[in-house]
Scaffold this active site. Structure first.
Site, short mmCIF file in Angstrom:
data_model
loop_
_atom_site.label_atom_id
_atom_site.label_comp_id
_atom_site.label_asym_id
_atom_site.label_seq_id
_atom_site.Cartn_x
_atom_site.Cartn_y
_atom_site.Cartn_z
N TYR A 1 1.02 -1.23 -0.08
CA TYR A 1 0.06 0.11 0.03
C TYR A 1 0.98 1.37 0.08
O TYR A 1 1.62 1.46 0.95
CB TYR A 1 -0.91 -0.13 1.25
CG TYR A 1 -1.54 1.49 1.29
CD1 TYR A 1 -2.67 1.59 0.50
CD2 TYR A 1 -1.21 2.37 2.28
CE1 TYR A 1 -3.13 3.06 0.53
CE2 TYR A 1 -1.79 3.64 2.46
CZ TYR A 1 -2.90 3.95 1.52
OH TYR A 1 -3.28 5.27 1.57
N HIS B 1 -4.15 0.63 6.49
CA HIS B 1 -5.24 0.48 5.51
C HIS B 1 -5.96 -0.68 5.61
O HIS B 1 -6.20 -1.54 4.57
CB HIS B 1 -4.42 0.50 4.10
CG HIS B 1 -5.17 1.63 3.13
ND1 HIS B 1 -5.79 1.04 1.93
CD2 HIS B 1 -5.16 2.74 3.06
CE1 HIS B 1 -6.42 1.91 1.21
NE2 HIS B 1 -6.12 3.27 1.83
O1 KDG Z 1 -9.23 6.26 -2.57
C1 KDG Z 1 -8.35 5.83 -1.39
C2 KDG Z 1 -7.61 6.76 -0.83
O2 KDG Z 1 -8.29 7.73 -0.47
C3 KDG Z 1 -6.91 6.10 0.21
O3 KDG Z 1 -6.02 4.94 -0.06
C4 KDG Z 1 -5.93 7.12 0.80
O4 KDG Z 1 -5.92 5.74 2.93
C5 KDG Z 1 -5.72 6.74 2.36
C6 KDG Z 1 -5.09 7.90 3.23
O5 KDG Z 1 -4.85 7.69 4.37
O6 KDG Z 1 -4.93 9.03 2.40
MG MG Z 2 -5.79 6.08 5.09
#
Ligand code: KDG
Ligand code: MG
Length: 408
Positions: free
Chosen positions: A160, A217
């Protein structure tokens, strides 16, 4: 005063911003953001097909009643698509209100509680060394808070928000090569064995003052998350974000029983009813809703007020998918909120973005300074907007090594 018309524009520099413009019979217009990342055409068509025809003729000053009309008036309520569409309308109506009063929005909320709002940046690296370089750049630029994500040794794909190669940038929010998602492979065991030590190394290298944030996440189970939260305590995180999937709210009770690490959640919530229990039971420390995704200023301000009663601070979502209009709405709330924590902020300010959304808001030295222009303090250049159109894109999906689908 009456609403005479409203238009929706979709597009932007490497983004599918969904911008709403509401026109009135007094020449004042209001702007709002309905960008739902990777599903942008859906709030756009909800606005054009249903909401705008119902807006024409209403008094734009009655923003509360208009919010209730759309939310309560719909038998099937809520959800990210509808709430993003209401969010844009509500933002635009507040923009109009500020322009009528000739005041920046923070004045309508109760004035400033602070001059500048602390923001956090996203540091990322293919490995820990690469991440350290990225953190060092932000620290040098004056940031006091940095989110840290890095590649995990042995993980089959980057993970991620992490680039595939050292020094690379990862466009992790959206891949615009089409609507079919790419696949990332995830292994919670490898992550849990590696990340606590990596966080500790970052703390040792950058010292006690830097605010370090980390986003899981939604990828751990409650038991894993509790173990992970306990193991990262020595790194003294400012927050640990989304340790478990957002639907399972009891998971947070379990994490709380085992760790005192501050927890931030809420970027996928779109109503107060998805977070009121978590706030009242003081199971979270930061609430991450976004003004676009959670129905606009009217609704998010209610969440902020509830949070203030329970020592929960704000940490509004600020992923690059939010347009400068959403970020401005949040900046006005940040200037006012007695329980402000931090604002996620990714550099939006490319020349193309500034040309499309001119404003005097200022980001410098890791702080965001809201402008004193009336309303949201952001304009929208329709001639610039003609350069852009909708580009289909997607987030990756996540699978375990055996193919099982997991949480992105
Ligand atoms: O669209 C998904 C994102 O907004 C996300 O992955 C971003 O987790 C995220 C963050 O903390 O900015
Ligand atoms: Mg986030």
């Amino acid at each position: 005063m009456k609403i005479t018309d409203a238009k929706v524009f979709v597009g932007g520099p490497k983004k599918n911003y969904v911008t709403l413009k509401i026109y009135t019979d007094q020449g004042i217009y209001g702007l709002g953001d309905a960008t739902l990342n990777n599903r942008e055409t859906l709030p756009a068509s909800y606005l054009t097909d249903y909401l705008i025809p119902n807006l024409i003729g209403l008094d734009p000053r009655n923003s509360e009643d208009i919010w209730q009309l759309f939310y309560r008036g719909a038998y099937f309520r809520g959800g990210p698509i509808a709430m993003a569409a209401y969010g844009a309308i509500d933002m635009a109506l507040w923009d109009i209100k500020g322009k009528i009063a000739d005041l920046p929005l923070y004045q309508l909320f109760g004035g400033k509680s602070r001059d500048g709002a602390m923001v956090y940046a996203h540091a990322t690296g293919a490995d820990l060394e690469d991440l350290m370089d990225s953190v060092a750049c932000y620290v040098e630029d004056g940031y006091k808070a940095v989110r840290v994500q890095c590649g995990i040794p042995g993980m089959p794909t980057a993970g991620y928000a992490v680039p595939e190669t050292k020094g690379g940038m990862r466009n992790y929010i959206t891949d615009y090569s089409g609507i079919r998602p790419s696949t990332e492979i995830w292994d919670s065991g490898k992550y849990m064995r590696y990340m606590p030590g990596a966080l500790m190394e970052i703390r040792e290298k950058f010292g006690p003052e830097l605010k370090i944030l980390h986003d899981v996440h939604h990828r751990l189970t409650p038991r894993e998350a509790a173990e992970f939260a306990k193991s990262v305590e020595p790194a003294d995180l400012y927050w640990l974000e989304d340790p478990t999937p957002a639907e399972d709210q009891d998971a947070l009770k379990f994490i709380r029983r085992h760790s005192t690490v501050p927890i931030a959640i809420g970027e996928v919530f779109n109503t107060i009813w998805q977070c009121n229990k978590l706030i009242e039971q003081e199971l979270v420390d930061f609430i991450r809703v976004a003004v676009t995704y959670a129905g606009g200023i009217t609704h998010v301000k209610r969440i902020v007020d509830l949070a203030a009663l329970h020592h929960v601070r704000t940490g509004f979502h600020g992923a690059p998918s939010h347009s400068p209009l959403c970020m401005a709405a949040q900046a006005h709330l940040n200037a006012w909120a007695p329980n402000f924590g931090v604002q996620e902020y990714l550099v939006l300010g490319t020349p193309e973005c500034d040309a499309l959304f001119p404003s005097e808001h200022l980001m410098t030295n890791g702080m965001f300074y809201v402008s004193d222009a009336p309303g949201l303090g952001v304009d929208f250049d329709e001639a610039e907007a003609e350069r852009y159109s909708y580009e289909p894109g997607s987030h990756p999906i996540v699978r375990l090594e055996d193919g099982t689908l997991w949480n992105y």
